[in-house]
Design a protein around this motif. Structure first.
Motif, PDB file in Angstrom:
ATOM      1  N   THR A  76       0.837  -1.199   0.000  1.00 21.00           N
ATOM      2  CA  THR A  76       0.000   0.000   0.000  1.00 21.00           C
ATOM      3  C   THR A  76       0.877   1.256   0.000  1.00 21.00           C
ATOM      4  O   THR A  76       1.867   1.317   0.714  1.00 21.00           O
ATOM      5  N   THR A  78       2.207   4.969   0.948  1.00 19.15           N
ATOM      6  CA  THR A  78       2.309   5.543   2.289  1.00 19.15           C
ATOM      7  C   THR A  78       1.709   6.931   2.403  1.00 19.15           C
ATOM      8  O   THR A  78       1.587   7.453   3.511  1.00 19.15           O
ATOM      9  N   ASP A 191       3.639   5.069  -4.695  1.00 20.63           N
ATOM     10  CA  ASP A 191       3.949   5.747  -3.440  1.00 20.63           C
ATOM     11  C   ASP A 191       4.187   7.234  -3.663  1.00 20.63           C
ATOM     12  O   ASP A 191       3.681   8.078  -2.906  1.00 20.63           O
ATOM     13  N   SER A 194       0.963   9.022  -4.291  1.00 22.08           N
ATOM     14  CA  SER A 194       0.185   9.196  -3.061  1.00 22.08           C
ATOM     15  C   SER A 194       0.722  10.338  -2.209  1.00 22.08           C
ATOM     16  O   SER A 194       0.035  10.846  -1.320  1.00 22.08           O
ATOM     17  N   ARG A 195       1.945  10.768  -2.495  1.00 18.39           N
ATOM     18  CA  ARG A 195       2.578  11.883  -1.774  1.00 18.39           C
ATOM     19  C   ARG A 195       2.511  13.195  -2.542  1.00 18.39           C
ATOM     20  O   ARG A 195       3.136  14.178  -2.147  1.00 18.39           O
ATOM     21  N   GLU A 380      10.304  -0.842   0.819  1.00 19.68           N
ATOM     22  CA  GLU A 380      10.265   0.198   1.845  1.00 19.68           C
ATOM     23  C   GLU A 380      11.520   1.065   1.806  1.00 19.68           C
ATOM     24  O   GLU A 380      11.442   2.303   1.882  1.00 19.68           O
ATOM     25  N   ARG A 383      11.577   3.188  -1.530  1.00 16.42           N
ATOM     26  CA  ARG A 383      10.612   4.280  -1.441  1.00 16.42           C
ATOM     27  C   ARG A 383      11.112   5.392  -0.524  1.00 16.42           C
ATOM     28  O   ARG A 383      11.006   6.584  -0.846  1.00 16.42           O
TER      29      ARG A 383
END
Length: 423
Positions: A76, A78, A191, A194-195, A380, A383
């Motif tokens: 998903t 962040t 990611d 989404s930011r 992780e 990203r």
């Protein structure tokens, strides 16, 4: 480089990497890239390189060793924004295709990820079943259903309405590794979107195992046939720089190819890439002043940065083989020619595919690439450091992550090239 005749079966990939020749994009891409996801064609796919076909690729039956019901998925995002995605077909009439000269124009597929106004609609497919089969065949992976990658669960919604004010969103161009499609960087792209970033992933036609056009044609890897040429890396890097500049013009010019083009801030553009895509970032920056910052994720620098230097921010991020004094001397050579903000990081336990989706997805479908980090952790780490770099240089938001070693990410080591150490 001649095609490999080995095949890789799910759950049976050797733990160590095979040594790759010093020349060629395979060596450049990862130095220790395993047979499961390397860039050389398998016999099954070699005969199709350079072809464009409108016929669907038949799906192979699922072998008994496959794990039915276990579908791969991407982590998903962040950030707080829902993620939308769409595809663009672009045609550059100003130049012929560099790999198929009879194609008088350069055709490109571009995938956009962006902050959306709301969640809803259909989730975007990761790739088509035909593309999944071509990628698996090309990388020599057997023992899994031929369409398994096409069933990967993504987090972006198709053609969702973009969100943002006019000229408010920074743009990040992503360029994938040689033979890999732009979808190989989807977890990172989602990611960033989404930011609050617009992300443009470019499929560099005829450099990938599969590129599907809106009319159903599927272009395969014509460039793979001449990959052993001494100047191939240089040609590929310069071709990609031209692709990026063309795409930037179509996204930020007065007649944008995307309905959300007006949301992009043309003064805040960066480029990141894996393998050959990362190797192309510096050359693109040198040729196109619109690109303010660049990231090379585990790619050999085929075209040297000139002695006059590159004064804009740049990040090297790679596996341990890319440490100072390591197997790839091009990072040592070009480090001293980066005259602006710069960092050099290696990630302990990573492999070449760790900076893409493929380390994660390979584990989920039962293929072990030999990395020492869990698949979700590789995503992780990638990203976090890519986002920190972009937040600083496109968003003006400094953070401590790039200042030195972090307790959150102890596997990310900061390199001091002069001392040939990383800590």
């Amino acid at each position: 480089m001649s095609p490999t005749h080995s095949r890789t079966t799910a759950a049976s990939v050797p733990q160590g990497g095979r040594r790759l020749p010093a020349r060629g994009l395979v060596a450049a891409g990862g130095l220790t890239l395993l047979a499961a996801l390397c860039c050389v064609p398998s016999p099954a796919s070699a005969s199709t390189y350079g072809s464009v076909s409108a016929a669907p690729v038949p799906a192979a039956s699922s072998p008994a060793s496959a794990k039915p019901g276990r579908l791969p998925y991407l982590p998903t995002p962040t950030g707080s924004h829902p993620v939308g995605t769409t595809s663009l077909y672009l045609k550059d009439l100003s130049r012929p295709d560099p790999w198929v000269p009879e194609a008088k124009a350069r055709e490109l597929m571009v995938t956009l990820w962006y902050p959306a106004k709301s969640r809803g609609g259909r989730r975007a497919p990761y790739m088509t079943p035909a593309e999944s089969q071509l990628v698996l065949d090309g990388t020599g992976v057997t023992g899994v259903p031929s369409d398994v990658l096409s069933r990967t669960r993504t987090n972006a919604f198709r053609d969702a309405k973009p969100a943002g004010a006019r000229r408010s969103l920074p743009l990040v161009v992503l360029s994938p590794g040689f033979t890999w499609p732009a979808s190989s960087l989807t977890a990172l792209a989602e990611d960033l979107a989404s930011r609050g970033y617009v992300v443009a992933g470019i499929d560099h036609t005829y450099e990938s195992f599969a590129t599907t056009f809106p009319d159903g044609r599927v272009a395969t890897c014509a460039a793979c046939r001449i990959e052993s040429g001494e100047d191939f890396g240089e040609r590929a890097v310069r071709s990609r720089a031209a692709d990026v500049s063309f795409v930037l013009g179509r996204l930020t010019g007065p007649r944008t190819a995307w309905q959300g083009g007006g949301l992009i801030d043309p003064s805040r553009i960066a480029m990141a890439g894996s393998s050959l895509g990362g190797a192309s970032a510096a050359e693109t920056m040198l040729r196109d002043g619109r690109v303010r910052a660049g990231i090379d994720m585990d790619g050999t620098m085929f075209v040297p940065i000139p002695v006059t230097g590159l004064a804009r921010p740049f990040l090297f991020l790679g596996q341990e083989a890319h440490g100072p004094g390591g197997e790839d001397a091009t990072w040592d050579r070009d480090w001293g020619r980066l005259s602006g903000w710069r960092r050099w990081l290696v990630v302990t336990g990573s492999v070449h595919a760790s900076f893409t989706d493929y380390d994660l997805l390979a584990r989920q479908i039962g293929v072990d690439l030999g990395g020492g980090l869990p698949g979700p952790r590789t995503v992780e780490v990638t990203r976090a450091y890519v986002r920190a770099f972009l937040d600083l240089h496109l968003g003006g938001r400094p953070g401590a992550l790039l200042d030195g070693p972090s307790e959150r990410f102890p596997e990310a080591r900061f390199c001091a090239p002069e001392a040939r150490t990383c800590a």
